[in-house]
Structures are given as structure tokens and as C-alpha cells.
Design a protein around this motif. Structure first.
Motif, PDB file in Angstrom:
ATOM      1  N   ARG A  58     139.726  -0.501  86.493  1.00 51.32           N
ATOM      2  CA  ARG A  58     140.109  -1.812  85.917  1.00 51.32           C
ATOM      3  C   ARG A  58     140.380  -2.793  86.870  1.00 51.32           C
ATOM      4  NH1 ARG A  58     143.390  -2.360  81.941  1.00 51.32           N
ATOM      5  NH2 ARG A  58     143.772  -0.349  81.072  1.00 51.32           N
ATOM      6  N   HIS A  59     140.609  -2.395  88.171  1.00 45.37           N
ATOM      7  CA  HIS A  59     140.956  -3.429  89.367  1.00 45.37           C
ATOM      8  C   HIS A  59     139.740  -3.520  90.033  1.00 45.37           C
ATOM      9  CE1 HIS A  59     145.227  -2.719  88.292  1.00 45.37           C
ATOM     10  NE2 HIS A  59     145.049  -1.506  88.429  1.00 45.37           N
ATOM     11  N   ARG A  66     130.776  -7.331  79.287  1.00 41.52           N
ATOM     12  CA  ARG A  66     129.692  -5.989  79.032  1.00 41.52           C
ATOM     13  C   ARG A  66     129.798  -5.718  77.521  1.00 41.52           C
ATOM     14  NH1 ARG A  66     127.098  -3.722  83.324  1.00 41.52           N
ATOM     15  NH2 ARG A  66     128.316  -4.065  85.410  1.00 41.52           N
ATOM     16  N   ARG A  67     128.891  -4.800  77.294  1.00 48.65           N
ATOM     17  CA  ARG A  67     128.667  -4.400  75.747  1.00 48.65           C
ATOM     18  C   ARG A  67     129.155  -3.033  75.425  1.00 48.65           C
ATOM     19  NH1 ARG A  67     123.646  -6.046  77.410  1.00 48.65           N
ATOM     20  NH2 ARG A  67     122.783  -3.883  77.384  1.00 48.65           N
ATOM     21  N   LEU A  68     130.142  -2.645  76.251  1.00 47.36           N
ATOM     22  CA  LEU A  68     130.670  -1.344  76.301  1.00 47.36           C
ATOM     23  C   LEU A  68     132.394  -1.506  76.476  1.00 47.36           C
ATOM     24  CD1 LEU A  68     131.257  -0.246  79.395  1.00 47.36           C
ATOM     25  CD2 LEU A  68     128.924   0.591  79.166  1.00 47.36           C
ATOM     26  N   ALA A  69     133.021  -0.281  76.294  1.00 46.85           N
ATOM     27  CA  ALA A  69     134.433  -0.284  76.531  1.00 46.85           C
ATOM     28  C   ALA A  69     134.650   0.864  77.528  1.00 46.85           C
ATOM     29  CB  ALA A  69     135.213  -0.274  75.112  1.00 46.85           C
ATOM     30  N   VAL A  70     135.811   0.778  77.922  1.00 52.75           N
ATOM     31  CA  VAL A  70     136.308   1.891  78.926  1.00 52.75           C
ATOM     32  C   VAL A  70     137.624   2.443  78.404  1.00 52.75           C
ATOM     33  CG1 VAL A  70     136.828   2.615  81.144  1.00 52.75           C
ATOM     34  CG2 VAL A  70     135.151   0.976  80.679  1.00 52.75           C
ATOM     35  N   PHE A 100     139.485  -2.549  78.406  1.00 51.18           N
ATOM     36  CA  PHE A 100     139.988  -1.190  79.093  1.00 51.18           C
ATOM     37  C   PHE A 100     141.333  -0.876  78.172  1.00 51.18           C
ATOM     38  CE2 PHE A 100     138.235  -2.620  83.051  1.00 51.18           C
ATOM     39  CZ  PHE A 100     137.546  -1.490  83.731  1.00 51.18           C
ATOM     40  N   ARG A 101     141.175   0.667  77.821  1.00 52.08           N
ATOM     41  CA  ARG A 101     142.407   0.911  76.972  1.00 52.08           C
ATOM     42  C   ARG A 101     142.921   2.343  77.630  1.00 52.08           C
ATOM     43  NH1 ARG A 101     143.557   0.767  71.151  1.00 52.08           N
ATOM     44  NH2 ARG A 101     142.694  -1.240  71.617  1.00 52.08           N
ATOM     45  N   ASP A 102     144.024   2.450  78.057  1.00 53.72           N
ATOM     46  CA  ASP A 102     144.557   3.342  78.695  1.00 53.72           C
ATOM     47  C   ASP A 102     145.355   4.498  77.663  1.00 53.72           C
ATOM     48  OD1 ASP A 102     144.210   2.430  81.177  1.00 53.72           O
ATOM     49  OD2 ASP A 102     146.255   1.671  81.403  1.00 53.72           O
TER      50      ASP A 102
END
Length: 107
Positions: A58-59, A66-70, A100-102
Motif C-alpha cells: 500500500r505504501h 486500477r480495475r482491481l482491489a488488494v 486496499f483492505r486489511d
């Protein structure tokens, strides 16, 4: 949903995501790609989510366009990750493109 597991993501987790298509970076032959290249390749190949244990991504990467997630698992240890499969599934369902999702993993 198409999901890509990064290096370090416990492979047994895929058994708990039966309603999704799950591949690993190793299976795709992308183990040597850097984070930026990996995100680009995953996006171009139609993946919706990258699941990683790389808390620094994420840093290092801006995915807002973007067309995706992490989804970031905050542990690589399968015995602990396995206890959080419900939370992981919830994160996969709730995360949005460019986010981003933790997922905290208690040890």
C-alpha cells in the motif's frame, strides 16, 4: 470473482473460497514480477482481487486508478489465517476496485 494469491498467501485458503476462481502467482509463472508489474499483469488478465501478505504494498503502489482491489492478510501463518476465513471472505466481498483492505489475523 477471479482472485490471485500473491507469494506468501497460504494456498490452503483457496479451499475456503470455493465460490471464486483462485490462482496463485506461482501457478501463473509470475513469481519474479515486482509489485507494480504484478498488479499490471493481474489487471490485464482480468483478476478482480489480489490477496497478499505484503503489508508494504500500500505504501509502494497507488491502485486508485486500477480495475482491481488488494486484500492484505496481516499474517502468513496458516494456523492463524484459517481461523479468520469468514473475515477474509467478508473482505473479498466488500472491497472495492482501487482499494486496499486489511484483514487482521490474531496470533
Amino acid at each position: 470473482m477471479r482472485i490471485l494469491f500473491d507469494q506468501g498467501t497460504p494456498a490452503p485458503l483457496r479451499r475456503h473460497l470455493g465460490d471464486h476462481i483462485v490462482d496463485t502467482v506461482a501457478e501463473r509463472g509470475w513469481s519474479e514480477l515486482g509489485n507494480g508489474e504484478l498488479l499490471e499483469r493481474a489487471e490485464s488478465e482480468g483478476y478482480d482481487i489480489l490477496v497478499t501478505t505484503d503489508q508494504n504494498m500500500r505504501h509502494q503502489q497507488n491502485i486508485a486508478d486500477r480495475r482491481l482491489a488488494v486484500v492484505v492478510l496481516l499474517s502468513t501463518a496458516w494456523p492463524y489465517v484459517r481461523l479468520r476465513t469468514e473475515e477474509i471472505r467478508a473482505a473479498l466481498n466488500d472491497v472495492r476496485v482501487g482499494e486496499f483492505r486489511d484483514v487482521p489475523i490474531l496470533q
